[in-house]
Design an enzyme around this catalytic site. Structure first.
Site, PDB file in Angstrom:
ATOM      1  N   ARG A   1       0.806  -1.229   0.000  1.00 40.54           N
ATOM      2  CA  ARG A   1       0.000   0.000   0.000  1.00 40.54           C
ATOM      3  C   ARG A   1       0.839   1.279   0.000  1.00 40.54           C
ATOM      4  O   ARG A   1       0.311   2.365  -0.193  1.00 40.54           O
ATOM      5  CB  ARG A   1      -0.954  -0.016   1.213  1.00 40.54           C
ATOM      6  CG  ARG A   1      -2.157  -0.896   0.996  1.00 40.54           C
ATOM      7  CD  ARG A   1      -2.908  -1.144   2.287  1.00 40.54           C
ATOM      8  NE  ARG A   1      -2.216  -2.091   3.143  1.00 40.54           N
ATOM      9  CZ  ARG A   1      -2.615  -2.423   4.364  1.00 40.54           C
ATOM     10  NH1 ARG A   1      -3.681  -1.863   4.893  1.00 40.54           N
ATOM     11  NH2 ARG A   1      -1.942  -3.302   5.080  1.00 40.54           N
TER      12      ARG A   1
ATOM     13  N   GLU B   1      -7.694 -13.178  13.631  1.00 41.92           N
ATOM     14  CA  GLU B   1      -7.498 -12.135  12.625  1.00 41.92           C
ATOM     15  C   GLU B   1      -8.854 -11.650  12.107  1.00 41.92           C
ATOM     16  O   GLU B   1      -9.820 -12.420  12.062  1.00 41.92           O
ATOM     17  CB  GLU B   1      -6.656 -12.681  11.457  1.00 41.92           C
ATOM     18  CG  GLU B   1      -5.212 -12.965  11.819  1.00 41.92           C
ATOM     19  CD  GLU B   1      -4.512 -11.746  12.385  1.00 41.92           C
ATOM     20  OE1 GLU B   1      -4.315 -10.768  11.642  1.00 41.92           O
ATOM     21  OE2 GLU B   1      -4.165 -11.754  13.589  1.00 41.92           O
TER      22      GLU B   1
ATOM     23  N   ARG C   1      43.632  46.204 -13.206  1.00 39.80           N
ATOM     24  CA  ARG C   1      42.750  46.951 -14.118  1.00 39.80           C
ATOM     25  C   ARG C   1      43.566  47.699 -15.155  1.00 39.80           C
ATOM     26  O   ARG C   1      44.632  48.211 -14.848  1.00 39.80           O
ATOM     27  CB  ARG C   1      42.003  48.004 -13.313  1.00 39.80           C
ATOM     28  CG  ARG C   1      40.675  47.571 -12.811  1.00 39.80           C
ATOM     29  CD  ARG C   1      40.104  48.703 -11.994  1.00 39.80           C
ATOM     30  NE  ARG C   1      40.368  48.508 -10.587  1.00 39.80           N
ATOM     31  CZ  ARG C   1      40.457  49.498  -9.713  1.00 39.80           C
ATOM     32  NH1 ARG C   1      40.378  50.756 -10.106  1.00 39.80           N
ATOM     33  NH2 ARG C   1      40.647  49.245  -8.452  1.00 39.80           N
TER      34      ARG C   1
HETATM   35  C1  UD1 Z   1      -0.478  -8.520  12.120  1.00 40.60           C
HETATM   36  C2  UD1 Z   1      -1.104  -9.488  13.112  1.00 40.60           C
HETATM   37  C3  UD1 Z   1      -2.362  -8.843  13.700  1.00 40.60           C
HETATM   38  C4  UD1 Z   1      -2.004  -7.513  14.332  1.00 40.60           C
HETATM   39  C5  UD1 Z   1      -1.274  -6.612  13.342  1.00 40.60           C
HETATM   40  C6  UD1 Z   1      -0.750  -5.394  14.066  1.00 40.60           C
HETATM   41  C7  UD1 Z   1      -0.602 -11.715  12.285  1.00 40.60           C
HETATM   42  C8  UD1 Z   1      -1.137 -12.898  11.593  1.00 40.60           C
HETATM   43  N1  UD1 Z   1      -1.430 -10.699  12.435  1.00 40.60           N
HETATM   44  O1  UD1 Z   1      -1.406  -8.354  11.061  1.00 40.60           O
HETATM   45  O2  UD1 Z   1      -2.922  -9.705  14.670  1.00 40.60           O
HETATM   46  O3  UD1 Z   1      -3.189  -6.883  14.800  1.00 40.60           O
HETATM   47  O4  UD1 Z   1      -0.156  -7.304  12.771  1.00 40.60           O
HETATM   48  O5  UD1 Z   1      -0.195  -4.469  13.188  1.00 40.60           O
HETATM   49  O6  UD1 Z   1       0.519 -11.706  12.696  1.00 40.60           O
HETATM   50  N2  UD1 Z   1       5.973  -9.737   7.803  1.00 40.60           N
HETATM   51  C9  UD1 Z   1       7.089 -10.456   7.447  1.00 40.60           C
HETATM   52  N3  UD1 Z   1       6.930 -11.603   6.747  1.00 40.60           N
HETATM   53  C10 UD1 Z   1       5.714 -12.100   6.403  1.00 40.60           C
HETATM   54  C11 UD1 Z   1       4.572 -11.353   6.779  1.00 40.60           C
HETATM   55  C12 UD1 Z   1       4.753 -10.188   7.465  1.00 40.60           C
HETATM   56  O7  UD1 Z   1       8.212 -10.059   7.738  1.00 40.60           O
HETATM   57  O8  UD1 Z   1       5.676 -13.165   5.781  1.00 40.60           O
HETATM   58  C13 UD1 Z   1       6.166  -8.494   8.549  1.00 40.60           C
HETATM   59  C14 UD1 Z   1       5.664  -7.268   7.801  1.00 40.60           C
HETATM   60  O9  UD1 Z   1       6.694  -6.721   7.009  1.00 40.60           O
HETATM   61  C15 UD1 Z   1       5.248  -6.356   8.929  1.00 40.60           C
HETATM   62  C16 UD1 Z   1       4.812  -7.311  10.031  1.00 40.60           C
HETATM   63  O10 UD1 Z   1       5.399  -8.551   9.720  1.00 40.60           O
HETATM   64  O11 UD1 Z   1       6.339  -5.601   9.407  1.00 40.60           O
HETATM   65  C17 UD1 Z   1       3.297  -7.451  10.134  1.00 40.60           C
HETATM   66  O12 UD1 Z   1       2.813  -8.015   8.927  1.00 40.60           O
HETATM   67  P1  UD1 Z   1       1.440  -7.548   8.288  1.00 40.60           P
HETATM   68  O13 UD1 Z   1       1.193  -8.344   7.060  1.00 40.60           O
HETATM   69  O14 UD1 Z   1       1.400  -6.070   8.199  1.00 40.60           O
HETATM   70  O15 UD1 Z   1       0.436  -8.061   9.422  1.00 40.60           O
HETATM   71  P2  UD1 Z   1      -1.037  -7.658   9.617  1.00 40.60           P
HETATM   72  O16 UD1 Z   1      -1.888  -8.329   8.582  1.00 40.60           O
HETATM   73  O17 UD1 Z   1      -1.158  -6.205   9.760  1.00 40.60           O
END
Ligand code: UD1
Ligand code: CA
Length: 462
Positions: free
Chosen positions: A17, A156, A442
């Site tokens: 995003r 979630e 000059r």
């Molecule tokens: C996650 C939590 C949710 C929480 C929210 C808070 C899970 C399943 N859900 O959701 O409960 O309320 O954060 O902000 O954990 N990332 C990785 N590798 C991956 C996936 C994610 O490094 O494979 C990192 C992302 O870069 C980010 C963080 O983990 O920094 C959170 O990932 P994101 O996909 O934003 O999680 P949410 O769906 O927001």
């Protein structure tokens, strides 16, 4: 014996995003990559090692945070937050103790909050402690499902029932786990959920099944838990971070006429009784003394500035040293390697680069001084130029103490101007000038009597 503390920072996601070529965690908040803010919070708790899990833009993340003493773990494919933590296991092979889990896109978290979570975790002997927040609008976050005996699980948004979606206590994504047990729980996770990911949040149910305690601590200020997903949130976080920085300076005796438009990076130091006008940017590792005045539109990057310095509107300066009681601008450009020793005056439309000004020397108007060393009490007249570059090499100009340079002088470097000498206005100086001499290049002036009047008559007749 005190328990060990290590930290893992999840930072492998793409940040779709953001709509950016730059990995999300490298986007700056108050002039510093968000991931660096998170690392700093972990470091404030003496966590070691600190293991960022990186994936998208991994090479750029690694090089940007070079020198921060981190052990990077790679998550080549982003299969979910649970999988991301698994990728850090190898980097924590010999670690036993408390494992702090942070997210690279939650930069506003304070170290005091993390300390409170750690204290709570240790006191309660939990296997998992979650930092939670009450959100007026919890949409999008994982919800905390509490039972009679503490936290039961996290669900979630996409997997929640409509009753569960009513819960306003959310998972901030920040936890403390007891390690190495946490990695055993991780091995039990599967990806049978709405997103087909390995959810770190499922570690809660796994710990409960193993008969372990799961605790939750509510963050006092929900703002701290704000995750950055798009550029609107990025700007909001920047504003909050700047407000914190600015308040620290205000409490330490710095006047900000309009704090909303004072853009001060986290590592900047400012002395008391310094007055900062609107629209000022102080960046990088800048240090400013006390009793200074910094007027609107000034941009300072990586400079060291003494006491009682007056920076007038529109000055741009970087990697320069400004001694006490100097006045600079308006609209002066001090480029890297400028040193003003003290009591110097640099006026409007003056550009300097690799230029040392001895005490009380001045260049008040429309001048370029580059690759030059000036002694004390040198006066540089309006329109003076050091011709330091022949298209291939750069050359030095040396001007000794008490030299007076007349307006519109060019110094064709390399050249040395002896102490106490005087340069006649409009001179092009190509040879060294001995001490106390007058140098003038000059051609002599001719006055032709009546010429102008005759010329006017001639024009009229045409
Ligand atoms: C996650 C939590 C949710 C929480 C929210 C808070 C899970 C399943 N859900 O959701 O409960 O309320 O954060 O902000 O954990 N990332 C990785 N590798 C991956 C996936 C994610 O490094 O494979 C990192 C992302 O870069 C980010 C963080 O983990 O920094 C959170 O990932 P994101 O996909 O934003 O999680 P949410 O769906 O927001
Ligand atoms: Ca997700």
């Amino acid at each position: 014996m005190p328990r060990n503390l290590a930290a893992v920072v999840l930072a492998a996601g793409q940040g779709t995003r953001m709509k950016s070529d730059l990995p999300k965690v490298l986007h700056p908040v108050a002039g510093k990559p968000m991931l660096s803010h998170v690392v700093q919070a972990a470091r404030a708790l003496d966590a070691a090692p600190i293991v960022p899990v990186i994936g998208h833009g991994a090479d750029l993340v690694r090089t940007t945070l070079e020198g921060e003493k981190l052990i990077f773990a790679l998550q080549a494919e982003q299969l979910g937050t649970g999988h991301a933590l698994q990728c850090a296991e190898a980097s924590l092979q010999d670690f036993a103790g408390d494992l702090l889990l942070l997210c690279g896109d939650v930069p506003l978290l304070r170290d005091t909050t993390l300390r409170a979570l750690l204290a709570h975790h240790r006191k309660s002997s939990a296997a998992v402690s979650i930092l939670t927040a009450q959100m007026a609008d919890p949409t999008g976050y994982g919800r905390i499902i509490r039972g009679s005996d503490g936290v039961e699980r996290i669900v979630e948004e996409k997997d929640a029932s409509s009753a569960e979606r009513q819960v306003s206590e959310i998972n901030t994504g920040i936890y403390i786990f007891s390690a190495p047990e946490a990695f055993d729980f991780l091995r039990q996770l599967d990806n049978s959920n709405a997103q087909g990911e390995y959810y770190l949040t499922d570690i809660v149910a796994a710990a409960r099944q193993a008969g372990q305690r799961v605790e939750a601590l509510l963050v006092e200020n929900a703002e701290e838990a704000m995750g950055i997903n798009d550029r609107v949130q990025l700007a909001q976080a920047g504003e909050i971070m700047r407000q914190r920085i600015n308040e620290t300076h205000q409490r330490a005796g710095v006047t900000l006429i309009d704090p909303a438009t004072a853009y001060i990076d986290p590592e900047v130091a400012i002395g008391a009784d310094t007055l900062i006008h609107p629209g000022v940017h102080l960046r990088g590792k800048t240090t400013i003394g006390s009793g200074c005045e910094i007027e609107p539109g000034v941009i300072v990057t990586d400079c060291t500035i003494g006491d009682g310095v007056h920076l007038k509107p529109g000055c741009v300066m970087s990697e320069s040293i400004i001694g006490d009681a100097c006045a600079v601008g308006p609209m002066a450009h001090l480029r890297p390697g400028t040193v003003l020793t003290g009591h110097n005056k640099i006026g409007n439309f003056v550009e300097t680069k690799k230029a040392v000004f001895g005490e009380k020397s001045q260049a008040s108007h429309l001048t370029y001084i580059g690759d030059a060393t000036l002694g004390k009490n040198v006066n540089i007249g309006c329109g003076t130029i050091t011709c330091n570059y022949d298209g291939v090499n750069k050359y030095q100009t040396t001007i000794e103490d008490d030299v007076f340079v007349g307006s519109d002088t060019q110094f064709v470097a390399p050249v040395t101007i002896g102490r106490g000498s005087l340069i006649g206005a409009g001179s092009t100086i190509t040879k060294d000038v001995p001490a106390d001499a007058l140098a003038i290049t000059r051609s002599e002036q001719k006055n032709i009597a009546g010429w102008a009047e005759r010329n006017r008559q001639k024009q009229k007749k045409k």
